[in-house]
Design a protein around this motif. Structure first.
Motif, PDB file in Angstrom:
ATOM      1  N   LEU A   1     -14.538   1.454   7.565  1.00 43.80           N
ATOM      2  CA  LEU A   1     -15.217   2.669   7.106  1.00 43.80           C
ATOM      3  C   LEU A   1     -16.431   2.909   7.998  1.00 43.80           C
ATOM      4  O   LEU A   1     -17.218   1.984   8.244  1.00 43.80           O
ATOM      5  N   GLY A   2     -16.574   4.129   8.473  1.00 44.01           N
ATOM      6  CA  GLY A   2     -17.734   4.496   9.275  1.00 44.01           C
ATOM      7  C   GLY A   2     -18.748   5.228   8.419  1.00 44.01           C
ATOM      8  O   GLY A   2     -18.433   6.236   7.777  1.00 44.01           O
ATOM      9  N   LEU A   3     -19.986   4.735   8.406  1.00 41.67           N
ATOM     10  CA  LEU A   3     -21.044   5.287   7.548  1.00 41.67           C
ATOM     11  C   LEU A   3     -22.216   5.785   8.388  1.00 41.67           C
ATOM     12  O   LEU A   3     -22.458   5.299   9.499  1.00 41.67           O
ATOM     13  N   GLN A   4     -22.965   6.717   7.817  1.00 32.63           N
ATOM     14  CA  GLN A   4     -24.203   7.205   8.421  1.00 32.63           C
ATOM     15  C   GLN A   4     -25.301   7.148   7.357  1.00 32.63           C
ATOM     16  O   GLN A   4     -25.629   8.152   6.729  1.00 32.63           O
ATOM     17  N   PRO A   5     -25.879   5.968   7.108  1.00 30.70           N
ATOM     18  CA  PRO A   5     -26.956   5.863   6.117  1.00 30.70           C
ATOM     19  C   PRO A   5     -28.135   6.750   6.514  1.00 30.70           C
ATOM     20  O   PRO A   5     -28.450   6.871   7.709  1.00 30.70           O
ATOM     21  N   PRO A   6     -28.808   7.368   5.549  1.00 28.95           N
ATOM     22  CA  PRO A   6     -29.886   8.304   5.881  1.00 28.95           C
ATOM     23  C   PRO A   6     -31.052   7.652   6.600  1.00 28.95           C
ATOM     24  O   PRO A   6     -31.743   8.298   7.379  1.00 28.95           O
ATOM     25  N   ASP A   7     -31.291   6.351   6.366  1.00 28.84           N
ATOM     26  CA  ASP A   7     -32.415   5.682   7.021  1.00 28.84           C
ATOM     27  C   ASP A   7     -31.971   4.792   8.178  1.00 28.84           C
ATOM     28  O   ASP A   7     -32.772   4.035   8.724  1.00 28.84           O
TER      29      ASP A   7
ATOM     30  N   LEU B   1       0.836  -1.197   0.000  1.00 27.24           N
ATOM     31  CA  LEU B   1       0.000   0.000   0.000  1.00 27.24           C
ATOM     32  C   LEU B   1       0.872   1.248   0.000  1.00 27.24           C
ATOM     33  O   LEU B   1       1.800   1.368   0.803  1.00 27.24           O
ATOM     34  N   VAL B   2       0.559   2.197  -0.895  1.00 20.21           N
ATOM     35  CA  VAL B   2       1.332   3.429  -0.963  1.00 20.21           C
ATOM     36  C   VAL B   2       0.489   4.677  -0.725  1.00 20.21           C
ATOM     37  O   VAL B   2       1.043   5.750  -0.474  1.00 20.21           O
ATOM     38  N   ALA B   3      -0.848   4.576  -0.790  1.00 21.40           N
ATOM     39  CA  ALA B   3      -1.681   5.761  -0.575  1.00 21.40           C
ATOM     40  C   ALA B   3      -3.132   5.359  -0.337  1.00 21.40           C
ATOM     41  O   ALA B   3      -3.612   4.362  -0.884  1.00 21.40           O
ATOM     42  N   VAL B   4      -3.807   6.165   0.491  1.00 22.36           N
ATOM     43  CA  VAL B   4      -5.257   6.080   0.677  1.00 22.36           C
ATOM     44  C   VAL B   4      -5.806   7.482   0.444  1.00 22.36           C
ATOM     45  O   VAL B   4      -5.312   8.451   1.031  1.00 22.36           O
ATOM     46  N   GLN B   5      -6.810   7.599  -0.415  1.00 25.74           N
ATOM     47  CA  GLN B   5      -7.375   8.900  -0.748  1.00 25.74           C
ATOM     48  C   GLN B   5      -8.895   8.813  -0.768  1.00 25.74           C
ATOM     49  O   GLN B   5      -9.464   7.736  -0.992  1.00 25.74           O
ATOM     50  N   VAL B   6      -9.556   9.961  -0.556  1.00 24.75           N
ATOM     51  CA  VAL B   6     -11.016  10.010  -0.595  1.00 24.75           C
ATOM     52  C   VAL B   6     -11.461  11.122  -1.534  1.00 24.75           C
ATOM     53  O   VAL B   6     -10.721  12.079  -1.792  1.00 24.75           O
ATOM     54  N   GLY B   7     -12.671  10.994  -2.048  1.00 31.22           N
ATOM     55  CA  GLY B   7     -13.240  12.009  -2.925  1.00 31.22           C
ATOM     56  C   GLY B   7     -14.753  11.892  -2.945  1.00 31.22           C
ATOM     57  O   GLY B   7     -15.308  10.808  -2.755  1.00 31.22           O
ATOM     58  N   ASP B   8     -15.432  13.026  -3.151  1.00 32.62           N
ATOM     59  CA  ASP B   8     -16.892  13.055  -3.182  1.00 32.62           C
ATOM     60  C   ASP B   8     -17.366  13.347  -4.605  1.00 32.62           C
ATOM     61  O   ASP B   8     -16.756  14.156  -5.317  1.00 32.62           O
ATOM     62  N   HIS B   9     -18.441  12.663  -5.015  1.00 34.31           N
ATOM     63  CA  HIS B   9     -18.993  12.824  -6.364  1.00 34.31           C
ATOM     64  C   HIS B   9     -20.493  13.090  -6.258  1.00 34.31           C
ATOM     65  O   HIS B   9     -21.315  12.202  -6.529  1.00 34.31           O
ATOM     66  N   PRO B  10     -20.880  14.304  -5.867  1.00 32.29           N
ATOM     67  CA  PRO B  10     -22.305  14.597  -5.645  1.00 32.29           C
ATOM     68  C   PRO B  10     -23.162  14.379  -6.888  1.00 32.29           C
ATOM     69  O   PRO B  10     -24.283  13.858  -6.782  1.00 32.29           O
ATOM     70  N   ALA B  11     -22.678  14.776  -8.055  1.00 28.66           N
ATOM     71  CA  ALA B  11     -23.479  14.642  -9.271  1.00 28.66           C
ATOM     72  C   ALA B  11     -23.787  13.191  -9.592  1.00 28.66           C
ATOM     73  O   ALA B  11     -24.855  12.864 -10.115  1.00 28.66           O
ATOM     74  N   GLU B  12     -22.835  12.294  -9.287  1.00 36.61           N
ATOM     75  CA  GLU B  12     -23.029  10.865  -9.557  1.00 36.61           C
ATOM     76  C   GLU B  12     -23.669  10.128  -8.383  1.00 36.61           C
ATOM     77  O   GLU B  12     -24.012   8.955  -8.499  1.00 36.61           O
ATOM     78  N   GLY B  13     -23.764  10.791  -7.220  1.00 37.20           N
ATOM     79  CA  GLY B  13     -24.470  10.203  -6.097  1.00 37.20           C
ATOM     80  C   GLY B  13     -23.664   9.243  -5.247  1.00 37.20           C
ATOM     81  O   GLY B  13     -24.229   8.378  -4.577  1.00 37.20           O
ATOM     82  N   PHE B  14     -22.318   9.390  -5.224  1.00 41.11           N
ATOM     83  CA  PHE B  14     -21.527   8.497  -4.380  1.00 41.11           C
ATOM     84  C   PHE B  14     -20.284   9.217  -3.863  1.00 41.11           C
ATOM     85  O   PHE B  14     -19.845  10.235  -4.401  1.00 41.11           O
TER      86      PHE B  14
ATOM     87  N   ILE C   1     -13.929  12.181   7.488  1.00 43.88           N
ATOM     88  CA  ILE C   1     -14.184  12.615   6.114  1.00 43.88           C
ATOM     89  C   ILE C   1     -15.325  13.622   6.077  1.00 43.88           C
ATOM     90  O   ILE C   1     -15.208  14.697   5.511  1.00 43.88           O
ATOM     91  N   GLY C   2     -16.460  13.260   6.686  1.00 47.10           N
ATOM     92  CA  GLY C   2     -17.570  14.198   6.779  1.00 47.10           C
ATOM     93  C   GLY C   2     -18.430  14.308   5.539  1.00 47.10           C
ATOM     94  O   GLY C   2     -19.151  15.293   5.379  1.00 47.10           O
ATOM     95  N   TYR C   3     -18.377  13.326   4.642  1.00 45.81           N
ATOM     96  CA  TYR C   3     -19.294  13.313   3.506  1.00 45.81           C
ATOM     97  C   TYR C   3     -20.684  12.908   3.998  1.00 45.81           C
ATOM     98  O   TYR C   3     -20.840  12.443   5.132  1.00 45.81           O
ATOM     99  N   PRO C   4     -21.722  13.060   3.176  1.00 47.67           N
ATOM    100  CA  PRO C   4     -23.080  12.785   3.655  1.00 47.67           C
ATOM    101  C   PRO C   4     -23.275  11.398   4.261  1.00 47.67           C
ATOM    102  O   PRO C   4     -23.954  11.251   5.273  1.00 47.67           O
TER     103      PRO C   4
ATOM    104  N   ASP D   1     -16.851   2.585  -3.530  1.00 51.68           N
ATOM    105  CA  ASP D   1     -17.814   3.660  -3.676  1.00 51.68           C
ATOM    106  C   ASP D   1     -19.006   3.416  -2.760  1.00 51.68           C
ATOM    107  O   ASP D   1     -19.516   2.291  -2.674  1.00 51.68           O
ATOM    108  N   VAL D   2     -19.471   4.480  -2.100  1.00 48.91           N
ATOM    109  CA  VAL D   2     -20.580   4.393  -1.159  1.00 48.91           C
ATOM    110  C   VAL D   2     -21.661   5.356  -1.600  1.00 48.91           C
ATOM    111  O   VAL D   2     -21.371   6.540  -1.866  1.00 48.91           O
ATOM    112  N   ARG D   3     -22.897   4.898  -1.688  1.00 53.40           N
ATOM    113  CA  ARG D   3     -24.010   5.786  -2.036  1.00 53.40           C
ATOM    114  C   ARG D   3     -24.126   6.924  -1.030  1.00 53.40           C
ATOM    115  O   ARG D   3     -23.967   6.723   0.172  1.00 53.40           O
ATOM    116  N   ARG D   4     -24.411   8.117  -1.548  1.00 55.19           N
ATOM    117  CA  ARG D   4     -24.532   9.287  -0.676  1.00 55.19           C
ATOM    118  C   ARG D   4     -25.887   9.350   0.027  1.00 55.19           C
ATOM    119  O   ARG D   4     -26.068  10.119   0.975  1.00 55.19           O
ATOM    120  N   GLY D   5     -26.863   8.597  -0.434  1.00 57.28           N
ATOM    121  CA  GLY D   5     -28.187   8.675   0.187  1.00 57.28           C
ATOM    122  C   GLY D   5     -29.092   7.590  -0.352  1.00 57.28           C
ATOM    123  O   GLY D   5     -28.655   6.755  -1.121  1.00 57.28           O
TER     124      GLY D   5
END
Length: 228
Positions: free
Chosen positions: A195-201, A96-109, A173-176, A224-228
């Motif tokens: 990974l810690g998640l907060q599903p909307p339901d 392993l050489v890197a761990v990165q995160v990114g948000d893709h609101p338009a695509e929903g993940f 991270i603080g994404y949705p 990839d994790v669904r945003r909602g």
């Protein structure tokens, strides 16, 4: 008028061909039902000197390996690992050489990526009641109400002298939906994260797994994790 009978076998071939779909570029591939995604996928090894033929060595190339679905039963992607053509002394495993995160609101993940020097390791992703460390089984503190275990085998995040090869402190991270991640162990060829998640339901959201190869030869696994 004479009616021509179509053999039953030929009819089945036509029906099967019509049912097949082709994975498109990132964000555009079809989203299968959560009940139809296979739990285990085996990816054939590539020749030592070249990447897999279905993954172009260009920035942004990507292919889906699993999902969209809820991995109540862990999704397992198996790579028969071959020794890389070049590697640092004392590094027999994907490193392993890197761990990165990114948000893709338009695509929903939202996405977290794990980049490796050497071949792509096998990996397993699934929901667990609690993420625990490799070897000791100690609880890993994570934000949210749902937790994903991400395990790579074989793989490591240290060099021959025991020094770390990637910056992997716990990160908010603080994404949705995707709130944070933390390392869960680097032990005897087993490398894991939570990974810690907060599903909307309050339940479990679908995830998607994918892979790419960067121009420098780094192998990347994406979750990839669904945003909602």
């Amino acid at each position: 008028m004479t009616l021509r009978r179509v053999p039953l076998l030929a009819s089945l071939v036509v029906l099967l061909a019509a049912a097949c779909t082709t994975t498109g570029p990132d964000g555009a591939d079809p989203a299968p039902s959560p009940t139809t995604a296979p739990a285990t996928t085996t990816v054939p090894p590539a020749p030592d000197a070249t990447p897999p033929s279905d993954v172009a060595v260009t920035a942004g190339s990507w292919r889906r390996t699993w999902g969209w679905a809820v991995p109540g039963t862990p999704a397992t992607i198996i790579h028969p690992v071959r020794a890389p053509v070049t590697r640092a002394p004392g590094e027999p495993l994907p490193v392993l050489v890197a761990v990165q995160v990114g948000d893709h609101p338009a695509e929903g993940f939202s996405r977290i990526t794990f980049a490796f020097r050497g071949p792509t390791p096998s990996y397993q992703v699934g929901y667990v009641p609690q993420v625990v460390t490799e070897g000791r089984g100690a609880p890993v503190e994570l934000p949210g109400t749902a937790y994903l275990s991400v395990r790579f085998d074989p793989a490591q995040a240290h060099d021959a002298r025991g020094g770390g090869t990637a910056d992997v402190p716990p990160a908010a991270i603080g994404y949705p939906t995707l709130l944070g991640w933390a390392a869960a162990g680097d032990f005897e060829g087993h490398l894991s994260f939570g990974l810690g998640l907060q599903p909307p339901d309050g339940g479990q959201v679908p995830v998607r797994l994918g892979e790419s190869i960067r121009p420098d030869g780094t192998h990347v696994v994406t979750v990839d994790v669904r945003r909602g």
